[in-house]
Design a protein around this motif. Structure first.
Motif, short mmCIF file in Angstrom:
data_model
loop_
_atom_site.label_atom_id
_atom_site.label_comp_id
_atom_site.label_asym_id
_atom_site.label_seq_id
_atom_site.Cartn_x
_atom_site.Cartn_y
_atom_site.Cartn_z
N PRO A 55 0.81 -1.23 0.00
CA PRO A 55 0.00 0.00 0.00
C PRO A 55 0.84 1.27 0.00
N TYR A 56 2.03 1.24 0.63
CA TYR A 56 2.92 2.40 0.60
C TYR A 56 3.30 2.74 -0.84
N LEU A 57 3.71 1.71 -1.59
CA LEU A 57 4.14 1.92 -2.97
C LEU A 57 2.97 2.43 -3.82
N ILE A 58 1.80 1.84 -3.65
CA ILE A 58 0.62 2.26 -4.41
C ILE A 58 0.27 3.71 -4.10
N SER A 59 0.26 4.06 -2.81
CA SER A 59 -0.12 5.42 -2.42
C SER A 59 0.91 6.45 -2.90
N LEU A 60 2.21 6.12 -2.84
CA LEU A 60 3.23 7.06 -3.29
C LEU A 60 3.15 7.28 -4.80
N LEU A 61 2.87 6.21 -5.54
CA LEU A 61 2.67 6.36 -7.00
C LEU A 61 1.45 7.23 -7.29
N TYR A 62 0.41 7.07 -6.49
CA TYR A 62 -0.80 7.88 -6.65
C TYR A 62 -0.50 9.35 -6.36
N PHE A 63 0.25 9.62 -5.27
CA PHE A 63 0.59 11.00 -4.92
C PHE A 63 1.43 11.65 -6.03
N ALA A 64 2.39 10.88 -6.58
CA ALA A 64 3.23 11.42 -7.65
C ALA A 64 2.40 11.74 -8.88
N PHE A 65 1.45 10.84 -9.19
CA PHE A 65 0.56 11.07 -10.34
C PHE A 65 -0.29 12.32 -10.14
N GLN A 66 -0.84 12.48 -8.93
CA GLN A 66 -1.66 13.65 -8.63
C GLN A 66 -0.86 14.94 -8.72
N GLU A 67 0.40 14.90 -8.24
CA GLU A 67 1.26 16.08 -8.29
C GLU A 67 1.53 16.48 -9.73
N LYS A 68 1.85 15.50 -10.58
CA LYS A 68 2.09 15.79 -12.00
C LYS A 68 0.83 16.33 -12.66
N LYS A 69 -0.31 15.79 -12.29
CA LYS A 69 -1.58 16.24 -12.85
C LYS A 69 -1.86 17.70 -12.47
N ILE A 70 -1.63 18.03 -11.20
CA ILE A 70 -1.85 19.40 -10.72
C ILE A 70 -0.91 20.38 -11.44
N LYS A 71 0.36 19.99 -11.58
CA LYS A 71 1.32 20.86 -12.26
C LYS A 71 0.92 21.09 -13.72
N LEU A 72 0.45 20.02 -14.38
CA LEU A 72 0.02 20.15 -15.77
C LEU A 72 -1.18 21.08 -15.88
N GLU A 73 -2.13 20.92 -14.95
CA GLU A 73 -3.31 21.80 -14.95
C GLU A 73 -2.92 23.25 -14.70
N ASN A 74 -1.98 23.46 -13.78
CA ASN A 74 -1.54 24.82 -13.48
C ASN A 74 -0.80 25.45 -14.66
N LEU A 75 0.03 24.64 -15.33
CA LEU A 75 0.74 25.14 -16.50
C LEU A 75 -0.23 25.52 -17.61
N THR A 76 -1.25 24.67 -17.78
CA THR A 76 -2.27 24.95 -18.79
C THR A 76 -3.03 26.22 -18.44
N PHE A 77 -3.36 26.36 -17.15
CA PHE A 77 -4.07 27.56 -16.69
C PHE A 77 -3.23 28.82 -16.93
N ASP A 78 -1.95 28.74 -16.54
CA ASP A 78 -1.06 29.89 -16.71
C ASP A 78 -0.88 30.25 -18.18
N TYR A 79 -0.79 29.23 -19.03
CA TYR A 79 -0.55 29.48 -20.46
C TYR A 79 -1.72 30.22 -21.10
N PHE A 80 -2.92 29.79 -20.76
CA PHE A 80 -4.09 30.39 -21.39
C PHE A 80 -4.52 31.71 -20.74
N ARG A 81 -4.14 31.90 -19.48
CA ARG A 81 -4.54 33.12 -18.80
C ARG A 81 -3.57 34.28 -19.07
N LYS A 82 -2.29 33.97 -19.19
CA LYS A 82 -1.29 35.03 -19.26
C LYS A 82 -1.47 35.98 -20.44
#
Length: 286
Positions: free
Chosen positions: A134-161
């Motif tokens: 479960p540690y490995l599964i949860s850490l992979l999930y956290f890493a995926f969520q972090e990458k997803k958030i960064k991608l969403e933020n980059l997309t937001f910044d790109y279209f808003r700027k």
């Protein structure tokens, strides 16, 4: 000598620690009762319902060890970053301590005929199997969520700027909580585990309390020319109307009706002076 690599902040944020503990508890209980690792249910003459009860109590005991470990880890991380080696040692410590408790229960409460050393060795194997999955599964999930958030933020910044220069403010988990026009932002102030965002609405100064730290926001703010000038402050360089020498060093006066003055620490003076394109020897008002 190369510095040890630190564990990503999002691995041990408060929210993700809660998620990992709950997920590990549910996984461990389900795993023990479905797969009965190492034939655990057949070691003793107990019914299925008794096994469900006893395994649940053992899981809760184990999770108490994990909770204590994660509280310690979280407090350490508030003082200094936790390295990958430290994180690994904490997890290994959880396994060994939990295994020691389980072996003790088998040796004394259940009167197992095997030696304590043998019981502990077997318990280490069982505990490692039940925890690490479960540690490995949860850490992979956290890493995926972090990458997803960064991608969403980059997309937001790109279209808003291109529309208007907005500055997004995100909390410690990367979730955007506030977005301000750069021309309205005045300065950021550290407030324990929070950051006070000072901004202008017409001629009135308002504040927004953001769950984050100046240290984490520092790199995000640099492209917007929001610079660290003090241990407790970051300032919008575009809002500085005057800089002068004060009794305690350089002072920044901001473009607001109230006389807002931000102190500049010696450490940050060169960067602030360079940003304002002043000579190092300048001591006159801007």
């Amino acid at each position: 000598m190369e510095r040890p690599k630190n564990i990503p902040e999002y691995f041990i944020s408060k929210r993700n620690i809660y998620i990992q503990i709950v997920f590990t508890t549910v996984f461990a209980y389900a795993f023990i009762n479905i797969y009965e690792p190492f034939g655990a249910a057949h070691w003793y003459a107990i019914t299925k319902w008794q096994f469900l009860l006893y395994s649940g109590l053992l899981v809760l005991l184990g999770m108490a060890v994990v909770v204590v470990s994660r509280v310690i880890m979280y407090q350490i991380n508030r003082v200094r970053p936790v390295s990958i080696l430290q994180y690994s040692l904490m997890v290994a410590g959880e396994i060994f301590i939990m295994a020691a408790f389980f072996a003790l229960i088998e040796d004394y409460a259940l009167d197992d005929s095997r030696s304590y050393a043998e019981l502990w060795f077997v318990a280490i194997q069982n505990t490692a199997l039940i925890l690490l999955i479960p540690y490995l599964i949860s850490l992979l999930y956290f890493a995926f969520q972090e990458k997803k958030i960064k991608l969403e933020n980059l997309t937001f910044d790109y279209f808003r700027k291109p529309v208007i220069d907005f500055i997004p403010f995100r909390d410690e988990n990367g979730v955007m909580r506030l977005s301000l026009k750069k021309s309205d932002l005045l300065f950021l102030e550290a407030s324990e585990n929070y950051v006070l965002v000072h901004y202008r609405v017409r001629n009135e100064v308002k504040q927004y309390l953001l769950r984050n730290s100046l240290k984490k926001l520092e790199n995000e703010m640099k492209p917007h020319h929001i610079l660290r000038c003090h241990r407790s402050y970051m300032v919008n360089i575009g809002q500085v109307k005057m800089m002068q020498k004060g009794k305690k060093g350089l002072e920044l006066h901001l473009s607001v009706p109230e006389n807002v003055v931000i102190q500049v620490s010696k450490t940050y003076e060169p960067a602030i002076i360079a940003e304002l394109d002043l000579l190092p020897s300048t001591d006159q008002s801007v």
